[in-house]
Design a protein around this motif. Structure first.
Motif, PDB file in Angstrom:
ATOM      1  N   GLU A   1      -4.318  -0.851  10.656  1.00 17.35           N
ATOM      2  CA  GLU A   1      -3.121  -1.153  11.446  1.00 17.35           C
ATOM      3  C   GLU A   1      -1.896  -1.324  10.557  1.00 17.35           C
ATOM      4  O   GLU A   1      -0.792  -0.919  10.911  1.00 17.35           O
ATOM      5  N   TYR A   2      -2.105  -1.915   9.388  1.00 19.00           N
ATOM      6  CA  TYR A   2      -0.990  -2.073   8.447  1.00 19.00           C
ATOM      7  C   TYR A   2      -0.498  -0.703   7.975  1.00 19.00           C
ATOM      8  O   TYR A   2       0.695  -0.422   7.952  1.00 19.00           O
ATOM      9  N   PHE A   3      -1.431   0.162   7.625  1.00 24.78           N
ATOM     10  CA  PHE A   3      -1.088   1.510   7.161  1.00 24.78           C
ATOM     11  C   PHE A   3      -0.329   2.261   8.265  1.00 24.78           C
ATOM     12  O   PHE A   3       0.721   2.876   8.032  1.00 24.78           O
ATOM     13  N   LYS A   4      -0.848   2.148   9.507  1.00 24.51           N
ATOM     14  CA  LYS A   4      -0.193   2.810  10.644  1.00 24.51           C
ATOM     15  C   LYS A   4       1.223   2.288  10.836  1.00 24.51           C
ATOM     16  O   LYS A   4       2.139   3.047  11.128  1.00 24.51           O
ATOM     17  N   LYS A   5       1.356   0.972  10.683  1.00 25.66           N
ATOM     18  CA  LYS A   5       2.667   0.346  10.909  1.00 25.66           C
ATOM     19  C   LYS A   5       3.675   0.836   9.872  1.00 25.66           C
ATOM     20  O   LYS A   5       4.810   1.187  10.215  1.00 25.66           O
ATOM     21  N   ILE A   6       3.254   0.880   8.611  1.00 21.65           N
ATOM     22  CA  ILE A   6       4.161   1.361   7.567  1.00 21.65           C
ATOM     23  C   ILE A   6       4.525   2.819   7.835  1.00 21.65           C
ATOM     24  O   ILE A   6       5.680   3.233   7.715  1.00 21.65           O
ATOM     25  N   ARG A   7       3.536   3.593   8.262  1.00 17.31           N
ATOM     26  CA  ARG A   7       3.795   5.008   8.544  1.00 17.31           C
ATOM     27  C   ARG A   7       4.803   5.142   9.678  1.00 17.31           C
ATOM     28  O   ARG A   7       5.744   5.927   9.604  1.00 17.31           O
ATOM     29  N   SER A   8       4.616   4.356  10.721  1.00 22.32           N
ATOM     30  CA  SER A   8       5.555   4.387  11.839  1.00 22.32           C
ATOM     31  C   SER A   8       6.959   3.995  11.373  1.00 22.32           C
ATOM     32  O   SER A   8       7.945   4.659  11.710  1.00 22.32           O
ATOM     33  N   LEU A   9       7.060   2.942  10.563  1.00 22.12           N
ATOM     34  CA  LEU A   9       8.372   2.480  10.100  1.00 22.12           C
ATOM     35  C   LEU A   9       9.099   3.554   9.293  1.00 22.12           C
ATOM     36  O   LEU A   9      10.267   3.841   9.541  1.00 22.12           O
ATOM     37  N   VAL A  10       8.394   4.194   8.350  1.00 26.12           N
ATOM     38  CA  VAL A  10       9.086   5.192   7.516  1.00 26.12           C
ATOM     39  C   VAL A  10       9.428   6.438   8.325  1.00 26.12           C
ATOM     40  O   VAL A  10      10.452   7.082   8.077  1.00 26.12           O
ATOM     41  N   ARG A  11       8.598   6.735   9.332  1.00 29.66           N
ATOM     42  CA  ARG A  11       8.903   7.914  10.143  1.00 29.66           C
ATOM     43  C   ARG A  11      10.100   7.659  11.065  1.00 29.66           C
ATOM     44  O   ARG A  11      10.971   8.505  11.201  1.00 29.66           O
ATOM     45  N   TYR A  12      10.152   6.482  11.660  1.00 28.00           N
ATOM     46  CA  TYR A  12      11.311   6.167  12.500  1.00 28.00           C
ATOM     47  C   TYR A  12      12.577   6.025  11.662  1.00 28.00           C
ATOM     48  O   TYR A  12      13.656   6.397  12.096  1.00 28.00           O
ATOM     49  N   ALA A  13      12.433   5.473  10.462  1.00 28.74           N
ATOM     50  CA  ALA A  13      13.601   5.314   9.587  1.00 28.74           C
ATOM     51  C   ALA A  13      13.994   6.639   8.933  1.00 28.74           C
ATOM     52  O   ALA A  13      15.016   6.725   8.273  1.00 28.74           O
ATOM     53  N   ARG A  14      13.170   7.665   9.113  1.00 30.68           N
ATOM     54  CA  ARG A  14      13.373   9.013   8.560  1.00 30.68           C
ATOM     55  C   ARG A  14      13.479   8.992   7.032  1.00 30.68           C
ATOM     56  O   ARG A  14      14.310   9.663   6.442  1.00 30.68           O
ATOM     57  N   THR A  15      12.629   8.167   6.409  1.00 32.82           N
ATOM     58  CA  THR A  15      12.659   8.108   4.958  1.00 32.82           C
ATOM     59  C   THR A  15      11.446   8.793   4.332  1.00 32.82           C
ATOM     60  O   THR A  15      11.453   9.104   3.151  1.00 32.82           O
ATOM     61  N   CYS A  16      10.391   9.029   5.145  1.00 29.63           N
ATOM     62  CA  CYS A  16       9.196   9.738   4.684  1.00 29.63           C
ATOM     63  C   CYS A  16       8.613  10.416   5.906  1.00 29.63           C
ATOM     64  O   CYS A  16       8.626   9.834   6.996  1.00 29.63           O
TER      65      CYS A  16
ATOM     66  N   VAL B   1      13.339  -3.165  -3.945  1.00 32.88           N
ATOM     67  CA  VAL B   1      13.101  -3.921  -2.711  1.00 32.88           C
ATOM     68  C   VAL B   1      12.080  -5.021  -2.988  1.00 32.88           C
ATOM     69  O   VAL B   1      11.065  -4.783  -3.648  1.00 32.88           O
ATOM     70  N   GLY B   2      12.375  -6.213  -2.495  1.00 30.11           N
ATOM     71  CA  GLY B   2      11.487  -7.357  -2.710  1.00 30.11           C
ATOM     72  C   GLY B   2      10.653  -7.693  -1.485  1.00 30.11           C
ATOM     73  O   GLY B   2      10.314  -6.815  -0.682  1.00 30.11           O
ATOM     74  N   GLU B   3      10.378  -8.963  -1.309  1.00 36.01           N
ATOM     75  CA  GLU B   3       9.399  -9.397  -0.298  1.00 36.01           C
ATOM     76  C   GLU B   3       9.858  -9.226   1.147  1.00 36.01           C
ATOM     77  O   GLU B   3      11.044  -9.269   1.437  1.00 36.01           O
ATOM     78  N   GLY B   4       8.879  -9.056   2.008  1.00 32.20           N
ATOM     79  CA  GLY B   4       9.131  -8.976   3.447  1.00 32.20           C
ATOM     80  C   GLY B   4       7.847  -9.238   4.207  1.00 32.20           C
ATOM     81  O   GLY B   4       6.819  -9.550   3.609  1.00 32.20           O
ATOM     82  N   GLU B   5       7.928  -9.096   5.515  1.00 29.36           N
ATOM     83  CA  GLU B   5       6.747  -9.334   6.349  1.00 29.36           C
ATOM     84  C   GLU B   5       6.653  -8.293   7.444  1.00 29.36           C
ATOM     85  O   GLU B   5       7.655  -7.869   7.997  1.00 29.36           O
ATOM     86  N   ILE B   6       5.417  -7.892   7.736  1.00 25.03           N
ATOM     87  CA  ILE B   6       5.156  -6.889   8.767  1.00 25.03           C
ATOM     88  C   ILE B   6       4.207  -7.515   9.787  1.00 25.03           C
ATOM     89  O   ILE B   6       3.228  -8.138   9.396  1.00 25.03           O
ATOM     90  N   ALA B   7       4.505  -7.336  11.066  1.00 19.15           N
ATOM     91  CA  ALA B   7       3.589  -7.832  12.108  1.00 19.15           C
ATOM     92  C   ALA B   7       2.726  -6.670  12.585  1.00 19.15           C
ATOM     93  O   ALA B   7       3.235  -5.607  12.911  1.00 19.15           O
TER      94      ALA B   7
ATOM     95  N   MET C   1      -4.908  -8.856   4.065  1.00 18.02           N
ATOM     96  CA  MET C   1      -5.775  -8.259   5.086  1.00 18.02           C
ATOM     97  C   MET C   1      -7.234  -8.616   4.801  1.00 18.02           C
ATOM     98  O   MET C   1      -7.596  -8.826   3.646  1.00 18.02           O
ATOM     99  N   SER C   2      -8.029  -8.695   5.874  1.00 20.32           N
ATOM    100  CA  SER C   2      -9.419  -9.084   5.645  1.00 20.32           C
ATOM    101  C   SER C   2     -10.429  -8.219   6.404  1.00 20.32           C
ATOM    102  O   SER C   2     -11.624  -8.471   6.322  1.00 20.32           O
TER     103      SER C   2
END
Lengths: 95, 494
Positions: free
Chosen positions: B177-192, B109-115, B169-170
């Motif tokens: 928030e980034y960590f939470k967002k990734i966690r939410s994404l993988v949990r909803y996608a049921r991949t982790c 998987v290559g580049e992407g963007e997260i809000a 990130m700064s």
């Protein structure tokens, strides 16, 4: 490309292979011979040629996501120099 | 605006990047067919492949490939139809192969963007650099024996996704928030499963500081940080440490650090000079991983609804407040519970979801969450069944009980475990909607309080509440408030 004594000592250390001071000199020579030999390949013009990953036209074989292996701890531990309570037991690794 | 950190000699800004390791949900391991279940007896989920016995060859698990692609799609990333497995070489007791099979130059998987959404209401875009598939290592236990380290290879070879962010990130908040967002994404996608207690998700935190607008400073990497709060502490303490160090005339060493929970700070790991000399090279046991765009499209078509889309739908179709929608989608279990309860309540009441969404969401976010918090329980340990919760809401929708009584019934349900109907019957809590009875009661109250009626009619509007209160008092809170209003107002106004 060639390697010196220092590089060979470093590679040996990374690979956890013991090479004595005496062996080091001759190993440098041997490795450089091999490198020289492989280096001849660079004489071939490979511009625009895609890297070949296999001599046969094959694609990566895949497995289904099914548990069909494991569950034989005794066999897995059988060749371990030491095991305790179902664990491999190794000299203490200190962080 | 990038946040500035004041130092003794001027302002600084921080540059933060995260490498998140997320364990893939799959039955079997990445390159072998032994099980991945957490918490099994040591070395019982180990095959000859994942214990690296001589002559064994890796064969990739196709589900792990699908999971990586799904995660990439969830993050809006480019999917690479061809990727390559490399060997990352190092020696450690829990790495039987002597190398980890990973992906170096050509990840899946290559580049992407997260809000991410920040507390000041702003949104920030954080770049994702890549996601690659790799093997997890086994587990070493150093504290079980005075001179030995015990090694359990159950985790050895389990599939991991390493998700690498750009250094976008700064602040500690942005990292969290980034960590939470990734966690939410993988949990909803049921991949982790995102379960940080079990180590299913952990982050390597990269931090450096610089003068605003100047070149990047030297970064440090703090390994294996396994909670969102710890990520914030690492960022916070590293920024402070590096600024102090530089201002005192020192320089930051590029090094690996460890987080110490007790102090909330980081310390240097025993420095290994060749620690980063992994000598990556393509794994000769594995051909390139290739799949078609159709394969990706099929997975995209089957993707479950993700948190952001769910939130939008809750607001648009179910008329839920944006605040409640955010609260409900923040954890997948909560969103799932809400949707289940809403469906059962729709069945019971026969009303459309658009009418019930608000009631159900309010009940969950205030009554239920309040009660669970008091009990110290999570939604999965909820003592009240969906059936009973829906019945409680139904009684309210029907007008059998008022909202106020519903709270009382709910407390009783938590204590007794009884159904709401039983409680309402036993305690005689049915709402009084009998206009005749209420009217008689109002007449009596007005005659007893004739002086107050005069004051009200003389302009003291506030007394209206007093009369409603009297009716409620006499009925033990059971009078239907709407009926009371309908009858009381004309009588008071004369």
């Amino acid at each position: 490309m060639s390697v010196d004594k220092e590089t060979v000592a470093k590679i040996a250390n990374l690979a956890r292979i013991e090479v004595s001071e005496d062996e080091l000199e001759s190993t440098v020579g041997e490795l450089n011979n091999i490198l020289d030999w492989v280096e001849q390949l660079s004489e071939v013009d490979t511009d625009g040629v895609e890297a070949m990953t296999s001599v046969v036209d094959a694609s990566l074989p895949r497995r289904e996501d099914k548990v069909t292996d494991g569950g034989y701890r005794d066999q897995v531990l059988k060749n371990a120099p030491q095991s305790e309570h179902g664990f491999f037991a190794v000299p203490k690794v200190i962080e | 605006m990038t946040k500035l950190y004041p130092g003794a000699t001027g302002d600084w800004e921080a540059v933060i990047g995260l490498e998140i390791h997320a364990q893939v949900i799959s039955e079997a391991k990445l390159f072998s067919s032994s099980a991945t279940t957490f918490g099994a007896e040591p070395n019982t989920q180990v095959s000859f492949v994942c214990s690296a016995q001589p002559g064994m060859l890796p064969v990739i698990n196709e589900e792990c490939v699908r999971q990586a692609v799904r995660t990439g799609l969830a993050m809006g990333c480019e999917i690479n139809l061809r990727s390559i497995f490399d060997r990352k070489n190092y020696f450690y007791a829990d790495l039987p192969q002597g190398y980890q099979i990973s992906q170096f130059k050509d990840p899946i998987v290559g580049e992407g963007e997260i809000a991410i959404e920040l507390s000041d209401g702003s949104t920030k875009i954080i770049g994702v650099e890549r996601l690659h598939l790799e093997q997890d290592a086994g587990k070493s236990m150093h504290d079980q024996h005075p001179t030995m380290t015990y090694v359990d290879l159950n985790r050895s070879g389990v599939a991991l996704m390493e998700i690498v962010s750009k250094p976008d990130m700064s602040t500690p908040e942005e990292a969290a928030e980034y960590f939470k967002k990734i966690r939410s994404l993988v949990r909803y996608a049921r991949t982790c499963d995102g379960n940080m207690d079990q180590g299913s998700m952990r982050a390597d935190v990269n931090v450096s500081v610089r003068r605003p607008g100047e070149e990047l400073g030297t970064r440090t990497e703090t390994k294996n940080v396994n909670s969102i709060r710890y990520v914030m502490q690492v960022v916070e303490s590293e920024i402070r440490r590096q600024i102090d160090l530089i201002e005192d005339g020192g320089t930051v060493d590029q090094e690996t650090r460890l987080f110490e929970v007790a102090t909330g700070t980081t310390r240097t790991m025993r420095s290994k000079e060749e620690a980063h000399d992994y000598r990556y090279f393509p794994d000769p046991d594995l051909l390139p991983l290739e799949f078609s765009q159709e394969f990706v499209d099929e997975l995209a078509a089957e993707m479950p609804e993700l948190a952001d889309a769910k939130k939008e739908r809750f607001i648009a179709d179910l008329h839920i407040t944006p605040y409640n929608a955010s609260v409900l989608v923040a954890e997948k279990e909560n969103a799932d519970y809400f949707e289940t309860l809403l469906a059962v309540t729709v069945d019971k009441t026969g009303k459309p979801v658009s009418e019930l969404g608000k009631l159900v969401s309010n009940w969950i976010t205030s009554d239920l969450f309040g009660a669970l918090k008091k009990l110290g329980k999570t939604i999965s340990e909820n003592p009240v069944s969906v059936e009973n919760a829906a019945e409680l809401l139904n009684l309210q929708v029907e007008g059998t009980i008022s909202g106020r009584i519903a709270k009382e019934v709910f407390e009783n349900m938590l204590e007794s475990g009884k159904s709401p109907e039983t409680i309402v019957d036993e305690k005689g809590l049915k709402q009084v909607s009998d206009t005749g009875a209420i009217e008689a009661m109002i007449d009596e109250i007005l005659s007893v309080n004739a002086d107050k009626v005069e004051e009200y009619r003389g302009g003291k509007d506030k007394l209206y509440g007093f009369f409603v209160g009297q009716v409620m008092k006499q009925t033990g809170g059971k009078a239907n408030p709407q009926v009371v209003n309908q009858l009381l107002k004309p009588k008071l106004d004369g």
